[in-house]
Design a protein around this motif. Structure first.
Motif, PDB file in Angstrom:
ATOM      1  N   ILE A 124      22.371 -45.876  -5.022  1.00 14.98           N
ATOM      2  CA  ILE A 124      21.890 -45.607  -6.484  1.00 14.98           C
ATOM      3  C   ILE A 124      22.161 -46.705  -7.103  1.00 14.98           C
ATOM      4  CG2 ILE A 124      22.904 -44.584  -8.352  1.00 14.98           C
ATOM      5  CD1 ILE A 124      23.442 -42.326  -7.385  1.00 14.98           C
ATOM      6  N   PHE A 125      23.277 -47.671  -6.688  1.00 14.19           N
ATOM      7  CA  PHE A 125      23.584 -49.285  -7.683  1.00 14.19           C
ATOM      8  C   PHE A 125      21.921 -49.876  -7.396  1.00 14.19           C
ATOM      9  CE2 PHE A 125      24.186 -53.703  -6.394  1.00 14.19           C
ATOM     10  CZ  PHE A 125      25.371 -53.577  -7.835  1.00 14.19           C
ATOM     11  N   ILE A 126      20.989 -50.228  -5.739  1.00 17.61           N
ATOM     12  CA  ILE A 126      20.274 -50.886  -5.754  1.00 17.61           C
ATOM     13  C   ILE A 126      19.345 -50.797  -7.059  1.00 17.61           C
ATOM     14  CG2 ILE A 126      18.649 -51.340  -4.255  1.00 17.61           C
ATOM     15  CD1 ILE A 126      21.353 -51.356  -1.773  1.00 17.61           C
ATOM     16  N   ILE A 127      18.269 -49.088  -6.650  1.00 19.44           N
ATOM     17  CA  ILE A 127      17.677 -48.736  -6.851  1.00 19.44           C
ATOM     18  C   ILE A 127      17.736 -49.014  -8.870  1.00 19.44           C
ATOM     19  CG2 ILE A 127      16.304 -46.550  -8.187  1.00 19.44           C
ATOM     20  CD1 ILE A 127      16.433 -45.576  -5.204  1.00 19.44           C
ATOM     21  N   PHE A 128      19.058 -48.154  -9.390  1.00 22.53           N
ATOM     22  CA  PHE A 128      19.181 -48.699 -10.466  1.00 22.53           C
ATOM     23  C   PHE A 128      19.207 -49.878 -11.130  1.00 22.53           C
ATOM     24  CE2 PHE A 128      21.678 -49.662 -13.991  1.00 22.53           C
ATOM     25  CZ  PHE A 128      21.086 -49.315 -15.098  1.00 22.53           C
ATOM     26  N   GLU A 129      19.960 -50.701 -10.753  1.00 24.70           N
ATOM     27  CA  GLU A 129      20.012 -52.726 -11.127  1.00 24.70           C
ATOM     28  C   GLU A 129      18.224 -53.345 -10.056  1.00 24.70           C
ATOM     29  OE1 GLU A 129      19.298 -55.870  -8.831  1.00 24.70           O
ATOM     30  OE2 GLU A 129      20.078 -54.715  -7.307  1.00 24.70           O
ATOM     31  N   HIS A 130      17.774 -52.234 -10.064  1.00 18.39           N
ATOM     32  CA  HIS A 130      16.163 -53.109  -9.370  1.00 18.39           C
ATOM     33  C   HIS A 130      14.816 -52.917 -10.587  1.00 18.39           C
ATOM     34  CE1 HIS A 130      17.688 -54.844  -5.663  1.00 18.39           C
ATOM     35  NE2 HIS A 130      16.437 -55.711  -5.007  1.00 18.39           N
ATOM     36  N   ILE A 131      15.339 -51.196 -10.612  1.00 22.19           N
ATOM     37  CA  ILE A 131      14.509 -51.047 -11.430  1.00 22.19           C
ATOM     38  C   ILE A 131      14.256 -51.997 -13.195  1.00 22.19           C
ATOM     39  CG2 ILE A 131      13.909 -48.933 -13.183  1.00 22.19           C
ATOM     40  CD1 ILE A 131      14.267 -46.790 -10.648  1.00 22.19           C
ATOM     41  N   VAL A 132      15.740 -52.201 -12.979  1.00 26.27           N
ATOM     42  CA  VAL A 132      16.418 -52.760 -14.342  1.00 26.27           C
ATOM     43  C   VAL A 132      15.820 -54.141 -14.122  1.00 26.27           C
ATOM     44  CG1 VAL A 132      17.939 -53.354 -16.455  1.00 26.27           C
ATOM     45  CG2 VAL A 132      17.855 -50.833 -15.270  1.00 26.27           C
ATOM     46  N   PHE A 133      15.879 -55.066 -13.919  1.00 22.71           N
ATOM     47  CA  PHE A 133      15.744 -56.139 -13.703  1.00 22.71           C
ATOM     48  C   PHE A 133      14.470 -56.098 -13.791  1.00 22.71           C
ATOM     49  CE2 PHE A 133      20.687 -57.352 -12.691  1.00 22.71           C
ATOM     50  CZ  PHE A 133      20.277 -58.007 -14.032  1.00 22.71           C
ATOM     51  N   ILE A 134      13.054 -55.092 -12.645  1.00 20.12           N
ATOM     52  CA  ILE A 134      12.073 -56.121 -12.655  1.00 20.12           C
ATOM     53  C   ILE A 134      11.531 -54.961 -13.775  1.00 20.12           C
ATOM     54  CG2 ILE A 134       9.651 -54.623 -11.824  1.00 20.12           C
ATOM     55  CD1 ILE A 134      11.176 -54.162  -9.006  1.00 20.12           C
ATOM     56  N   VAL A 135      11.127 -54.401 -15.232  1.00 22.78           N
ATOM     57  CA  VAL A 135      10.862 -53.709 -16.171  1.00 22.78           C
ATOM     58  C   VAL A 135      11.428 -54.846 -17.054  1.00 22.78           C
ATOM     59  CG1 VAL A 135      11.337 -51.929 -18.092  1.00 22.78           C
ATOM     60  CG2 VAL A 135      10.525 -51.430 -15.834  1.00 22.78           C
ATOM     61  N   LYS A 136      13.068 -55.477 -17.197  1.00 20.65           N
ATOM     62  CA  LYS A 136      12.884 -56.818 -18.090  1.00 20.65           C
ATOM     63  C   LYS A 136      12.623 -57.898 -17.934  1.00 20.65           C
ATOM     64  CE  LYS A 136      17.490 -57.202 -18.197  1.00 20.65           C
ATOM     65  NZ  LYS A 136      17.587 -57.226 -19.768  1.00 20.65           N
ATOM     66  N   PHE A 137      12.128 -58.242 -16.995  1.00 25.26           N
ATOM     67  CA  PHE A 137      10.826 -58.877 -16.351  1.00 25.26           C
ATOM     68  C   PHE A 137       9.499 -59.296 -17.103  1.00 25.26           C
ATOM     69  CE2 PHE A 137       8.026 -61.436 -13.498  1.00 25.26           C
ATOM     70  CZ  PHE A 137       8.196 -62.740 -13.772  1.00 25.26           C
ATOM     71  N   ILE A 138       9.035 -57.379 -16.800  1.00 21.64           N
ATOM     72  CA  ILE A 138       7.778 -57.855 -17.582  1.00 21.64           C
ATOM     73  C   ILE A 138       7.451 -57.250 -18.662  1.00 21.64           C
ATOM     74  CG2 ILE A 138       5.968 -55.791 -16.986  1.00 21.64           C
ATOM     75  CD1 ILE A 138       6.872 -55.094 -15.051  1.00 21.64           C
ATOM     76  N   VAL A 139       8.679 -56.890 -19.311  1.00 19.45           N
ATOM     77  CA  VAL A 139       8.755 -57.239 -20.700  1.00 19.45           C
ATOM     78  C   VAL A 139       9.036 -58.449 -21.116  1.00 19.45           C
ATOM     79  CG1 VAL A 139      10.216 -55.768 -22.671  1.00 19.45           C
ATOM     80  CG2 VAL A 139       9.819 -54.519 -21.566  1.00 19.45           C
ATOM     81  N   ALA A 140      10.606 -59.096 -21.075  1.00 18.44           N
ATOM     82  CA  ALA A 140      10.437 -60.705 -21.365  1.00 18.44           C
ATOM     83  C   ALA A 140       9.111 -61.231 -21.552  1.00 18.44           C
ATOM     84  CB  ALA A 140      11.392 -61.203 -20.658  1.00 18.44           C
TER      85      ALA A 140
END
Length: 815
Positions: free
Chosen positions: A768-784
């Motif tokens: 749960i920790f790894i999936i949540f953290e990776h999803i958020v960081f990837i989407v944040k990078f795309i949005v930025a």
């Protein structure tokens, strides 16, 4: 202070007398008050002489009632303001802009009238409708003038015929301050100290210096109450254009409830630094609408689940009481059957079923051993106060935490574009490149400037790094005090929960959880105030060349401490509170164990702590912003009735100046406000998974803050110096750090502390920790990377401006 009722005696030097006509109808660009008797009185007189002769400023001196102090009114002529603006390489609007203000207003009116027209391009129609809707909240036209670096070529610049209004009010005062702080009254050969305005004020030779608010509201009120005729036009109001007056700001800003802040008017009155702060708050406030609404909906959903669980627990308790306890206690098998029957009632209604199983088994075992009543032991599970606590942790909070982490990135990208638009519109995007030295900067060595070839003072970097290291050591010591404070609060809370027993469980909750949270909030506030004073002293000692470098260093120190001070207790509750009996034993507190209650739910306690801290942290600001000035005003009126100026012997303008002098100094307004807002931002971002009401509470805090700040800036405090700034400085980087920390913290909360993950195996928690953290960081990078930092219309405006400036220069050369 101003005892006696004799008429004021005016005395001028010969040069001032000759310039009195030049001062004419103006009040003052700058005001000084100094005592007549002081050990540095000669230096003060020398300084004022140099202000007149070297600075070429107009000075009028007036002996105040009582004869102990001198009031100095300073007015800067246009020529000196021009020289200062040219030395600072400021940008000013050109005369031959292709689109005047009136033309812009006409065009915007046409756009507004045509925004409801239906276009074949549906997307364009939607954009027009949205633009039309947003225009209803605007308080000023979005006009923009072409600008260039200012020179003394008057024909190149706009409205130069009206020299009194060419420099906007805030810039006029800042240029005057720049001139005054760079005048040295010492003998350069024999003195190692620059005896300028700041030094003389620090030594008390000049008691105070300040700039004035727009005088019109005061003068109009006095002419109505004094009963004598005073023509307001006798005071030159051109120094304060009517469209940027205090009353206009009060109407369109302080009293406007559902309107955008008039940012350009704020900039013209208070300067770019304060205007950028309110632009930042406005952007944050608008973007908070979505997470605030979403968080409220999730809280309502959680409240429904909590109430349902509460009723299920109550029914299961009643069902268990109706059973034959003797039959249940016959053997472990019968006991297990009774527990399973009870759990079936609440299994689909409540979380933390396994913890409830253990609690029921523990309670039944105790009941069977003591042959007592089960009802008294199980009562805590149906405590009404727990309904609110457990409503904040439900199966929707992980989704809310994910959305809020992504929202943080979107907000920063929106602000980045807004900042770029404003810095271009206000022509300050390159200000830091040409920023002058601070008057407080002391260069102990000299070196040759690589551009001009002149010998310039500098401060060795090695010296500054040594001082920075010393400042860092002080920071670590203060962080140690924070840890001791957190430990003290934890020990009290643990002791209170074990030792303090009342018949009412809600009272026990108040004496343990709420009171400890209050103690922690007070500790954070006191330590924060102490360190702020220390940080200012340490940053002064580090001796930075420019004001921006000084502010950046101070901000980093303050936030590094405030991060530990504000979040240490929250991190402890979130991650370190379980199974710490050995820690207490090692510290000498045997028998104490701090845990998260019978159901081991630390999220609920963390939510209570957040709620108390977010409310209590605002109280010192409220007292300082409103209560303190109000009490000071009452005390001054009560104790100094005889010292107030006689209207018959003191001029109206002098009375206005002295009324402004009695107001408290605002200090570093943006430093304290940014610090408070960023800390609050961190509360609702870093701990989003446990407090969905955080954005809503933050939203209403900003709403109240806007009213309070606008009123105290306009009416309660002295007018602050209108500093120029091109962005919000290190606060943007700090917000990016908070966003990154929030991703990791919320992933840990969801996986290891919330009801969503606490009962899962360790492997599932890590997933749960790894999936949540990776999803958020990837989407944040795309949005930025998907959102451009600079709006397309600003890119086009920059190209058009460069073209027009070059065209105008070529036209002037041909003449």
């Amino acid at each position: 202070m101003h005892s006696g009722m004799t008429a004021p005696v005016l005395w001028f030097s010969t040069r001032v007398a000759r310039r009195k006509a030049a001062m004419g109808n103006g009040i003052a660009d700058y005001v000084l008050i100094y005592p007549k008797k002081h050990e540095l009185s000669y230096q003060v007189q020398e300084y004022i002489r140099k202000v007149q002769e070297d600075g070429c400023l107009t000075v009028e001196e007036e002996e105040l009632t009582g004869g102990d102090e001198i009031l100095v009114k300073i007015l800067a002529p246009f020529t000196e303001l021009s020289k200062a603006a040219e030395s600072l390489r400021l940008c000013m609007p050109l005369l031959s802009d292709a689109m005047s203000r009136s033309e812009t207003a006409v065009l915007q009116t046409k756009e507004f009238n045509g925004c409801y027209t239906v276009n074949k391009d549906h997307w364009k129609t939607i954009k027009n409708l949205w633009s039309c809707f947003m225009q209803r909240f605007e308080t000023e036209p979005d006009d923009e003038l072409v600008s260039a670096v200012y020179t003394d070529n008057e024909g190149l610049f706009e409205v130069i015929d009206d020299k009194d209004s060419f420099f906007r009010p805030s810039l006029r005062y800042l240029l005057t301050h720049h001139i005054l702080t760079n005048i040295d009254a010492s003998d350069g050969k024999n003195s190692k100290v620059k005896m300028g305005l700041l030094y003389l004020q620090m030594k008390g030779a000049i008691r105070t210096s300040f700039i004035l608010h727009d005088p019109r509201p005061y003068l109009q009120a006095q002419t109505q109450t004094d009963g004598y005729k005073y023509q307001l036009q006798n005071v030159k109001c051109a120094l304060m254009p009517s469209e940027d007056s205090r009353e206009e700001l009060d109407k369109k800003w302080a009293k406007a409830s559902f309107k955008f802040s008039p940012l350009t008017k704020i900039r013209n009155y208070f300067g770019e630094k304060i205007a950028l702060y309110f632009a930042f708050v406005q952007t944050l406030h608008l973007t908070l609408i979505f997470p605030a609404f979403l968080g409220f909906c999730i809280f309502v959903y959680g409240l429904h689940l909590s109430i349902t669980c509460h009723h299920s627990v109550k029914y299961s308790t009643e069902n268990l009481i109706r059973q034959d306890l003797k039959a249940l206690c016959l053997s472990p098998v019968t006991l297990s059957i009774g527990v399973n029957r009870t759990l079936e009632i609440i299994r689909k209604k409540c979380y933390d079923v396994e913890w409830r199983r253990r609690l029921i088994e523990q309670t039944l075992n105790q009941t069977c051993t003591t042959k007592g009543s089960y009802n008294t032991v199980q009562e805590t599970l149906s405590d009404a106060s727990s309904i609110i606590k457990y409503s904040l942790d439900n199966n929707a909070t992980p989704i809310f935490a994910l959305i809020l982490c992504l929202w943080g990135t979107v907000f920063l990208e929106i602000w980045k574009r807004k900042n770029a638009s404003l810095s271009h519109k206000w022509k300050v995007k390159d200000y830091e490149r040409n920023e002058p030295d601070r008057p407080e900067f002391k260069g102990i060595l000299t070196k040759k400037d690589l551009v001009t070839g002149d010998e310039v003072p500098y401060y060795p970097t090695s010296y500054r790094y040594t001082k920075i290291f010393a400042s860092f050591s002080v920071l670590l010591v203060l962080v140690g005090f924070v840890c001791i404070s957190v430990l003290g609060v934890v020990v009290y809370k643990t002791w209170a929960r074990i030792k303090v027993k009342t018949e009412n469980s809600f009272q026990t909750f108040l004496l343990s959880t709420v009171l400890s949270s209050l103690m922690n909030a007070i500790s954070m506030t006191v330590l924060g105030q102490v360190y702020e004073k220390i940080a200012i002293k340490m940053t002064d000692w580090e001796n930075y060349r420019t004001q921006t470098a000084y502010n950046d260093a101070l901000i980093k120190k303050l936030f590094a401490f405030q991060f530990a001070n504000s979040y240490a207790s929250l991190f402890y509750i979130a991650f370190l509170r379980r199974n710490n009996r050995d820690v207490f034993n090692s510290l000498g507190f045997e028998g104490l164990e701090d845990d998260c209650g019978m159901l081991n739910n630390c999220i609920s306690d963390l939510s209570v702590q957040l709620l108390v801290v977010m409310i209590v942290k605002t109280l010192p600001k409220f007292c300082n912003d409103l209560i303190y000035p109000w009490l000071k005003k009452i005390i001054c009126k009560t104790c100094n009735k005889e010292d107030l100026e006689d209207p018959e012997t003191t001029s109206l303008t002098t009375r206005f100046i002295l009324d402004e002098e009695r107001k408290p100094d605002l200090g570093n307004f943006t430093l304290g406000e940014y610090n408070e807002k960023v800390i609050q931002y961190g509360y609702q971002m870093i701990f989003a998974a446990c407090f969905p009401l955080g954005p809503l509470l933050f939203f209403f805090t900003l709403l109240v803050d806007k009213k309070v700040d606008s009123k105290r800036l306009l009416w309660i405090f002295r007018r602050p110096l209108p500093w120029i700034a091109q962005d919000i400085g290190p606060w943007f980087s700090i917000l990016e750090i908070i966003n990154a920390v929030a991703v990791v913290t919320n992933a840990c909360l969801i996986a290891f502390s919330s009801q969503f993950g606490i009962e899962r195996p360790l492997v599932e928690q890590l997933m749960i920790f790894i999936i949540f953290e990776h999803i958020v960081f990837i989407v944040k990078f795309i949005v930025a990377n998907a959102i451009p930092d600079l709006p397309q219309k600003i890119k086009l405006a920059i190209r058009q401006e460069n073209y027009r400036v070059q065209k105008e220069k070529a036209r002037k050369k041909m003449k």
